[in-house]
Scaffold this active site. Structure first.
Site, short mmCIF file in Angstrom:
data_model
loop_
_atom_site.label_atom_id
_atom_site.label_comp_id
_atom_site.label_asym_id
_atom_site.label_seq_id
_atom_site.Cartn_x
_atom_site.Cartn_y
_atom_site.Cartn_z
N GLU A 183 -4.29 1.16 -17.82
CA GLU A 183 -3.38 0.66 -16.85
C GLU A 183 -3.95 -0.07 -15.64
O GLU A 183 -3.20 -0.50 -14.62
CB GLU A 183 -2.36 1.81 -16.26
N GLU A 199 -8.11 2.40 -12.56
CA GLU A 199 -6.94 2.65 -13.06
C GLU A 199 -5.66 2.01 -12.64
O GLU A 199 -4.53 2.33 -12.80
CB GLU A 199 -6.67 4.06 -13.41
N ARG A 201 -4.66 -1.52 -9.80
CA ARG A 201 -4.46 -2.87 -9.80
C ARG A 201 -5.49 -3.69 -8.66
O ARG A 201 -5.16 -3.14 -7.48
CB ARG A 201 -3.12 -3.47 -9.52
N GLU A 259 -4.64 9.39 0.00
CA GLU A 259 -3.95 10.41 -0.84
C GLU A 259 -2.83 9.85 -1.67
O GLU A 259 -2.39 8.87 -1.13
CB GLU A 259 -3.68 11.64 -0.06
N ARG A 294 -0.55 12.73 4.34
CA ARG A 294 0.87 13.33 4.93
C ARG A 294 0.92 14.61 5.56
O ARG A 294 0.18 15.48 4.73
CB ARG A 294 1.94 13.31 3.62
#
Length: 319
Positions: A183, A199, A201, A259, A294
């Site tokens: 991917e 993996e 873009r 993350e 987060r």
């Protein structure tokens, strides 16, 4: 950016209307002796027997294959034509130069839209008639209708892994030990400066430092300036961008972590919990050892110092 020149001899596919479909340069090199940029056709006495056998008229594809010599006087100057653009792409994928070492902003505009097939490049216009002739030579596969070809059809760099050929464009720079998983995607003038695992873009004008990992569906995207040109984006060494995470236009230093499910861009509000203040992500650009995460007690993305470097990526990465 390099100001020296480059040169190469190659084979160009030129359509009957004069459109340059592509040019393949098997051994591009830097050349300080180049005085003027341009491309000339070569005679039989100027090329090796191996290249001479590829000089022909392919009537089925309606394409002439010709031997050419291309010279670039100054790699910091914009490309002058399609041959020039293809030489720059080859220099990158052959690892002769690294991303950001040469002018690439106008390369895409110099390239023509091509039907990329297993029998060679063709003009998209009137292709169904061409297909009829080509089928006498076996089944025809059309890989894409695009300006940019696959890197592996022109350059196969040593000591890399590419799971899906369609997802690495000519002009990508992949350092030894790099894996581009199924991917993953790497565009032109972009890539890894050391062993990396990709993996996600990478847009054009992005570099990854050694040991960096881009997780599944991760994105690292360079922003455009007011003229539509990509602004170079640098990710440091041993960084980890997790699943569905990424950065848009914000540089990261060494040993940083983003993350999962966190995307930062220059305007993203970030709480520095230990300091009790909120900043915009652009104010943190380029810092080392940041961890973006987060926290249920904070509405904004939080940042704290990263705890230790990311796991090492060896020269032969393992999934």
């Amino acid at each position: 950016m390099l100001t020296q020149g480059a040169s190469a001899i190659g084979i160009a596919n030129i359509a009957m209307d004069g459109t340059v479909l592509d040019t393949w340069y098997p051994a591009p090199r830097l050349d300080e002796a180049v005085a003027d940029s341009g491309t000339v056709r070569l005679g039989a006495q100027d090329v090796t027997p191996q290249l001479l056998r590829q000089v022909l008229l392919d009537e089925d594809r309606r394409v002439e294959q010709v031997a050419v010599r291309t010279r670039i006087a100054d790699l910091s100057a914009p490309p002058v034509d399609a041959h020039d653009a293809y030489l720059r792409l080859h220099l990158l994928s052959h690892r002769v130069v690294a991303p950001f070492d040469l002018a690439m902003d106008e390369v895409f505009d110099m390239l023509n839209t091509v039907a990329w097939t297993n029998k060679g490049p063709c003009l998209p216009t009137g292709f169904e008639n061409v297909r009829t002739h080509l089928r006498t030579r076996g089944l025809i596969h059309v890989y894409a209708i695009d300006r940019m070809p696959r890197m592996v059809d022109y350059v196969l760099p040593d000591h890399v892994r590419i799971a899906e050929a369609e997802r690495v464009r000519l002009g990508a720079y992949l350092a030894p030990g790099t894996s581009v998983l199924r991917e993953g995607f790497v565009s032109l003038n972009s890539g890894s400066l050391g062993p990396c695992k990709i993996e996600g873009r990478l847009s054009s004008s992005v570099t990854l430092g050694a040991g960096t990992k881009i997780g599944l569906a991760g994105i690292v995207t360079a922003r455009h300036d007011e003229r539509g040109r990509r602004i170079p984006l640098r990710i440091g060494e041993r960084c980890h961008i997790a699943i569905c995470a990424g950065t848009i236009g914000v540089d990261l230093g060494d040993d940083c972590v983003v993350e999962q499910n966190i995307i930062i861009d220059p305007a993203t509000p970030v709480d520095i919990v230990e300091e009790g203040r909120r900043v915009s992500a652009w104010e943190l650009a380029g810092r080392d050892r940041m961890r973006f995460y987060r926290d249920p007690d904070h509405p904004a993305v939080c940042m704290r110092p990263a705890e230790g470097p990311a796991p090492r990526i060896d020269a032969e990465p393992i999934d």
